[in-house]
Design a protein around this motif. Sequence first.
Motif, PDB file in Angstrom:
ATOM      1  N   ARG A 142       0.799  -1.223   0.000  1.00 24.92           N
ATOM      2  CA  ARG A 142       0.000   0.000   0.000  1.00 24.92           C
ATOM      3  C   ARG A 142       0.832   1.273   0.000  1.00 24.92           C
ATOM      4  O   ARG A 142       0.302   2.367  -0.194  1.00 24.92           O
ATOM      5  N   LEU A 143       2.124   1.155   0.240  1.00 20.36           N
ATOM      6  CA  LEU A 143       2.962   2.354   0.250  1.00 20.36           C
ATOM      7  C   LEU A 143       3.240   2.797  -1.185  1.00 20.36           C
ATOM      8  O   LEU A 143       3.935   2.105  -1.929  1.00 20.36           O
ATOM      9  N   ALA A 144       2.714   3.947  -1.569  1.00 22.90           N
ATOM     10  CA  ALA A 144       2.979   4.452  -2.913  1.00 22.90           C
ATOM     11  C   ALA A 144       4.459   4.762  -3.080  1.00 22.90           C
ATOM     12  O   ALA A 144       5.064   4.445  -4.102  1.00 22.90           O
ATOM     13  N   HIS A 145       5.056   5.390  -2.056  1.00 21.93           N
ATOM     14  CA  HIS A 145       6.478   5.722  -2.112  1.00 21.93           C
ATOM     15  C   HIS A 145       7.260   4.733  -1.263  1.00 21.93           C
ATOM     16  O   HIS A 145       7.005   4.595  -0.063  1.00 21.93           O
ATOM     17  N   LEU A 146       8.181   4.026  -1.881  1.00 21.67           N
ATOM     18  CA  LEU A 146       9.033   3.084  -1.177  1.00 21.67           C
ATOM     19  C   LEU A 146      10.467   3.596  -1.275  1.00 21.67           C
ATOM     20  O   LEU A 146      11.020   3.703  -2.372  1.00 21.67           O
ATOM     21  N   PRO A 147      11.081   3.966  -0.150  1.00 21.42           N
ATOM     22  CA  PRO A 147      12.455   4.484  -0.202  1.00 21.42           C
ATOM     23  C   PRO A 147      13.404   3.493  -0.858  1.00 21.42           C
ATOM     24  O   PRO A 147      13.211   2.267  -0.778  1.00 21.42           O
ATOM     25  N   GLN A 148      14.435   4.024  -1.485  1.00 21.66           N
ATOM     26  CA  GLN A 148      15.371   3.152  -2.198  1.00 21.66           C
ATOM     27  C   GLN A 148      16.082   2.201  -1.244  1.00 21.66           C
ATOM     28  O   GLN A 148      16.478   1.106  -1.646  1.00 21.66           O
ATOM     29  N   ARG A 149      16.226   2.614   0.015  1.00 21.64           N
ATOM     30  CA  ARG A 149      16.836   1.700   0.987  1.00 21.64           C
ATOM     31  C   ARG A 149      16.031   0.412   1.104  1.00 21.64           C
ATOM     32  O   ARG A 149      16.589  -0.685   1.155  1.00 21.64           O
ATOM     33  N   LEU A 150      14.714   0.545   1.136  1.00 23.62           N
ATOM     34  CA  LEU A 150      13.868  -0.638   1.254  1.00 23.62           C
ATOM     35  C   LEU A 150      13.888  -1.465  -0.017  1.00 23.62           C
ATOM     36  O   LEU A 150      13.850  -2.699   0.028  1.00 23.62           O
ATOM     37  N   MET A 151      13.940  -0.799  -1.155  1.00 24.34           N
ATOM     38  CA  MET A 151      14.065  -1.540  -2.405  1.00 24.34           C
ATOM     39  C   MET A 151      15.346  -2.372  -2.412  1.00 24.34           C
ATOM     40  O   MET A 151      15.348  -3.537  -2.813  1.00 24.34           O
ATOM     41  N   ALA A 152      16.429  -1.758  -1.963  1.00 22.28           N
ATOM     42  CA  ALA A 152      17.704  -2.476  -1.912  1.00 22.28           C
ATOM     43  C   ALA A 152      17.630  -3.656  -0.934  1.00 22.28           C
ATOM     44  O   ALA A 152      18.145  -4.744  -1.218  1.00 22.28           O
ATOM     45  N   GLU A 153      16.982  -3.451   0.205  1.00 27.90           N
ATOM     46  CA  GLU A 153      16.862  -4.546   1.174  1.00 27.90           C
ATOM     47  C   GLU A 153      16.042  -5.696   0.607  1.00 27.90           C
ATOM     48  O   GLU A 153      16.334  -6.867   0.865  1.00 27.90           O
ATOM     49  N   LEU A 154      15.019  -5.365  -0.172  1.00 29.71           N
ATOM     50  CA  LEU A 154      14.222  -6.418  -0.791  1.00 29.71           C
ATOM     51  C   LEU A 154      15.061  -7.178  -1.819  1.00 29.71           C
ATOM     52  O   LEU A 154      14.973  -8.405  -1.923  1.00 29.71           O
ATOM     53  N   GLY A 155      15.886  -6.446  -2.581  1.00 25.49           N
ATOM     54  CA  GLY A 155      16.773  -7.115  -3.532  1.00 25.49           C
ATOM     55  C   GLY A 155      17.764  -8.029  -2.838  1.00 25.49           C
ATOM     56  O   GLY A 155      18.027  -9.148  -3.301  1.00 25.49           O
ATOM     57  N   ALA A 156      18.325  -7.574  -1.715  1.00 23.17           N
ATOM     58  CA  ALA A 156      19.273  -8.407  -0.973  1.00 23.17           C
ATOM     59  C   ALA A 156      18.596  -9.646  -0.397  1.00 23.17           C
ATOM     60  O   ALA A 156      19.168 -10.744  -0.403  1.00 23.17           O
ATOM     61  N   LEU A 157      17.360  -9.475   0.100  1.00 24.34           N
ATOM     62  CA  LEU A 157      16.614 -10.612   0.650  1.00 24.34           C
ATOM     63  C   LEU A 157      16.309 -11.628  -0.439  1.00 24.34           C
ATOM     64  O   LEU A 157      16.436 -12.848  -0.224  1.00 24.34           O
ATOM     65  N   CYS A 158      15.915 -11.146  -1.606  1.00 23.74           N
ATOM     66  CA  CYS A 158      15.672 -12.041  -2.734  1.00 23.74           C
ATOM     67  C   CYS A 158      16.938 -12.828  -3.065  1.00 23.74           C
ATOM     68  O   CYS A 158      16.886 -14.043  -3.331  1.00 23.74           O
ATOM     69  N   ALA A 159      18.078 -12.140  -3.034  1.00 21.44           N
ATOM     70  CA  ALA A 159      19.351 -12.799  -3.331  1.00 21.44           C
ATOM     71  C   ALA A 159      19.695 -13.844  -2.279  1.00 21.44           C
ATOM     72  O   ALA A 159      20.199 -14.933  -2.600  1.00 21.44           O
ATOM     73  N   GLN A 160      19.433 -13.533  -1.016  1.00 24.35           N
ATOM     74  CA  GLN A 160      19.725 -14.494   0.059  1.00 24.35           C
ATOM     75  C   GLN A 160      18.898 -15.765  -0.088  1.00 24.35           C
ATOM     76  O   GLN A 160      19.408 -16.883   0.078  1.00 24.35           O
ATOM     77  N   VAL A 161      17.606 -15.579  -0.403  1.00 23.11           N
ATOM     78  CA  VAL A 161      16.745 -16.754  -0.587  1.00 23.11           C
ATOM     79  C   VAL A 161      17.215 -17.555  -1.800  1.00 23.11           C
ATOM     80  O   VAL A 161      17.318 -18.785  -1.751  1.00 23.11           O
ATOM     81  N   GLY A 162      17.504 -16.846  -2.903  1.00 17.26           N
ATOM     82  CA  GLY A 162      17.961 -17.540  -4.106  1.00 17.26           C
ATOM     83  C   GLY A 162      19.275 -18.259  -3.899  1.00 17.26           C
ATOM     84  O   GLY A 162      19.466 -19.392  -4.370  1.00 17.26           O
ATOM     85  N   LYS A 163      20.184 -17.622  -3.179  1.00 18.18           N
ATOM     86  CA  LYS A 163      21.485 -18.252  -2.926  1.00 18.18           C
ATOM     87  C   LYS A 163      21.329 -19.507  -2.079  1.00 18.18           C
ATOM     88  O   LYS A 163      21.979 -20.534  -2.317  1.00 18.18           O
ATOM     89  N   ALA A 164      20.443 -19.447  -1.086  1.00 22.65           N
ATOM     90  CA  ALA A 164      20.205 -20.620  -0.241  1.00 22.65           C
ATOM     91  C   ALA A 164      19.528 -21.734  -1.031  1.00 22.65           C
ATOM     92  O   ALA A 164      19.894 -22.908  -0.917  1.00 22.65           O
ATOM     93  N   LEU A 165      18.539 -21.403  -1.859  1.00 23.41           N
ATOM     94  CA  LEU A 165      17.788 -22.417  -2.596  1.00 23.41           C
ATOM     95  C   LEU A 165      18.612 -23.068  -3.700  1.00 23.41           C
ATOM     96  O   LEU A 165      18.194 -24.099  -4.258  1.00 23.41           O
ATOM     97  N   ALA A 166      19.766 -22.503  -4.023  1.00 24.18           N
ATOM     98  CA  ALA A 166      20.618 -23.123  -5.037  1.00 24.18           C
ATOM     99  C   ALA A 166      21.021 -24.537  -4.622  1.00 24.18           C
ATOM    100  O   ALA A 166      21.283 -25.399  -5.471  1.00 24.18           O
ATOM    101  N   GLY A 167      21.056 -24.782  -3.313  1.00 26.82           N
ATOM    102  CA  GLY A 167      21.417 -26.117  -2.828  1.00 26.82           C
ATOM    103  C   GLY A 167      20.221 -26.996  -2.520  1.00 26.82           C
ATOM    104  O   GLY A 167      20.386 -28.078  -1.950  1.00 26.82           O
ATOM    105  N   PHE A 168      19.018 -26.546  -2.876  1.00 30.48           N
ATOM    106  CA  PHE A 168      17.804 -27.307  -2.549  1.00 30.48           C
ATOM    107  C   PHE A 168      17.254 -27.975  -3.799  1.00 30.48           C
ATOM    108  O   PHE A 168      17.226 -27.394  -4.877  1.00 30.48           O
TER     109      PHE A 168
END
Length: 974
Positions: free
Chosen positions: A124-150
């Motif tokens: 619902r947040l129309a404006h999402l600070p770039q810090r949060l966008m970056a954190e979401l990208g890092a979280l996506c990377a962490q999940v993807g990196k972990a699932l590489a072994g699954f």
Amino acid sequence: MPLHTLIHRSSLPRPQVSETQARQALQAYYGLHGSLVPLGSQQDVNFRLDSDQGRFVFKLCHGSYARIELEAQHAALAYLREHGLPVPAVRAALDGSRLLALQIGGQALRGRVLEYLDGQPLTRLAHLPQRLMAELGALCAQVGKALAGFDHPGLERTLQWDPRHAGVLIEHLLPVIKDRAHRERVAEVASQSQRRLAPLVGQLPKQAVHLDITDDNVVWALDEHLQWQARGVIDFGDLSRTWRIADLSVTCAAMLHHAAGDPLRILPVVAAYQAVNPLSEAELRALWPLLLNRSAVLVLSSEQQLTVDPDNQYIRDNIAHEWEIFNTATALPAALMEAAILHAAGMAAQAPDLAGCAPLLPSLAREKVSLLDLGVLSPHCDAGNWQQAGFDQRLLLAQPAPASTQYGQYRLSQTHIDRPDEPATCALGVELKLSTGTLLHAPQAGIWLSTGDGRGCLSTAQWGLWLSGLERTPEDGESVEKGQVLGSTCGLLGVQLALDTDIQPPFFARPSQAATWLALCPSPAALLGFDCDAEPLADSQALLARRDASFARSQKHYYTQPPHIERGWRNYLIDMQGRSYLDMLNNVAVLGHGHPRMVAESARQWSLLNTNSRFHYAAIAEFSERLLALAPPGFDRVFLVNSGTEANDLAIRLAWAYSGGRDLLSVLEAYHGWSVATDAISTSIADNPQALETRPDWVHPVEAPNTFRGRFRGPDSAAAYLRDVEAKLADLDARGRQLAGMICEPVYGNAGGISLPPDYLRQAYALVRARGGVCIADEVQVGYGRLGEHFWGFEEQGVVPDIITMAKGMGNGQPLGAVITRREIAEALEAEGYFFSSAGGSPVSCRIGIAVLDVMRDEGLWDNAREVGRHFKSRLQALVDKHPLAGAAHGSGFYLGLELVRDRQTLEPATEETLLLCDRLRELGIFMQPTGDHLNILKIKPPMCTTRASVDYFVDCVDQVLGEITEFMSINID
């Protein structure tokens, strides 16, 4: 992949399950009781259960979903939890099973219960600070990196969201869009994406991916500083084995809903992902085609789902967002987005090989081409002349031929004011002044594509050369040989290279997009035969590091990462990339920045003389007379100093000398300067956190008469506050100590310009004078016409002090301060020796001081502060009426305050919210900082030339951001 299977899965409506049926199933199979809250879903049914055993999610899906797929999800959750990632656990039923086969209302369903992760999605947040966008990208990377072994057999599934099937699914679902233009647009975007993706498919590694790490499926919570922190990843319903890059494409697509129409805002997501889980070049090139396909599938899927499930409010709420994602994804050329993604990931674009090209302008080989400086610090830019239409071209035409502008230069003429968007200031090509009739030759063989009006593009196999200002060009579509004449110039020639021949690039790029556009539009220097490239800007971060390494750190700067500012004009400050910021906090530059009268006065006087006040020159007498003419009758002596600190320090010495005592009353929450004496009387804990514990025994702080948040509220509180003044004086009387005086801002500056309660100073001054003390009015911040309604702050109280101190706006930035008093007080200091300030009252300072008063009169700046200030105050008051966070509007003229509170009754300061507001205002092109002892006040004190348009822009932005803050606070409450 069987087409019918994919189509069937993409067309299933949600199961129909009532809360009663869900409650019965939970009790029967899990022994759980509690209240249910329906949660949205496109094709499943989800309920949140609040029970005495905790919170859970009851998930129900069609029985046709393969059991092994759901078991794969459970296995992945357990795997990720073992790897320390925040994902929910699966709760076993009473019989130990984790997946149930159910019959509810004649429907075959599968059910399971998962732990509920507390937190809120940020959809619902129309404006999402770039810090949060970056954190979401890092979280996506962490999940993807972990699932590489699954791995799990259930990962091999037919899923509509699998990007490998996007082409087939889009083609099948296109008819659901009834609007022909929309349907053809979606089809064209999908077709282009498939063409760009096809050569890369064989290079894309596959693995297990979540495939839905979005703002919907990551939950967040606010910390004590009102910063969102990720709490966990939910909804593994799309878990499958497909291309690794698909995960990031889904996350980036979701962020386009928060991009305000600018797809480049997703670049922090890419950079953060790449830092955690590096992708190959082929994957990065595939990212944007995959995102475009994703945006098309989102739109088509929702449109399709509404035809089979028209009552699904979740889909109805989302479909507008999905069209927004699609429209934003298609707002810029795919070639630009590919270049931007590679740049964000740290991969340099390959420069074109121009070594074998023929010269575009062979006649220039024997001539020296002069380069015209149009940058932010250009000496040609003066007194706002860059705001004139056609400024660059007129200046270029005034140069002797041949002359050229500079490639990659940030041009001041392209700035704009009172707008939230970045101006496009970076030149992606050059303009040349050439002799009329100069011939141009084709550097390479290609096709001439005419756009009319003497403009066109030479499209070669590797790049396009855009030219403007030509005569006698080839026909549109005509083949051109290398070295062939393309035409002749008619005075000004525009030249621009582009690596992608399918797009017509803009001539200017926004600073945040400049690196990407410059990679896509490289320098034409090799074709022109001379170096046309601008000098790179100084590294702002390196410059900041040099400051931090040499400049004492107690001398702070605004913002953690401040813009690099080297120029100002009127009520704007301009960074080195040409962005103009509305200056709402600079009470020093009363006339505005870069005023030509100040330039002329200082230059002329410096060329004549600048020395100290012990020499005899006219300016010091003239300026002193002008100041006395502004003071009340009876004031007949002036001291000139360098700053407000010096002025207040001198005022203290005068009070000591005249009264024979040393004890001074000062007011709590006030700031008077940094010298030993003025720091002693300063009580603002915002400026000095130890202020209240370190006052010497000659300083006696009295209660702040703050009519908004003080102990006594409202305009009738003077008597209550005066009791503390009387008590302090009575204590001094009892101890036989002689009072030196009282210092007070006549309008409460640090608190945002709060008026003192009526009659406060009249009675306080009487009490002080009855004991032989003097009354000092600190007008450093609030005086000199800034209040609009009065020239001096003490006029609002209907009093006349004994000593007036002033600085800041007196010199429009030149170090200049003054103490104005009566002869008997001034001469009392002579018994202790003479007074001297080396640079105070110098010829340059005096001439500038006189000029400031002249300009204020001639340009009606005091009138402007009064009239525009009234409008300003009424608009701030409207914010108070609209937003609960806006607790009060203080002040008058161009000394205003907006105080933010979390509760109108308790007046709890909204400190964190105020900081968020100021940071967000900077993004919108406005400089503002929090102030006050609780750092919850916007102290608004712009140059006195500020216009009504700038005021409206400022208030509109504050209105917008207060709404955003309220929105995310309400999300956290929900």
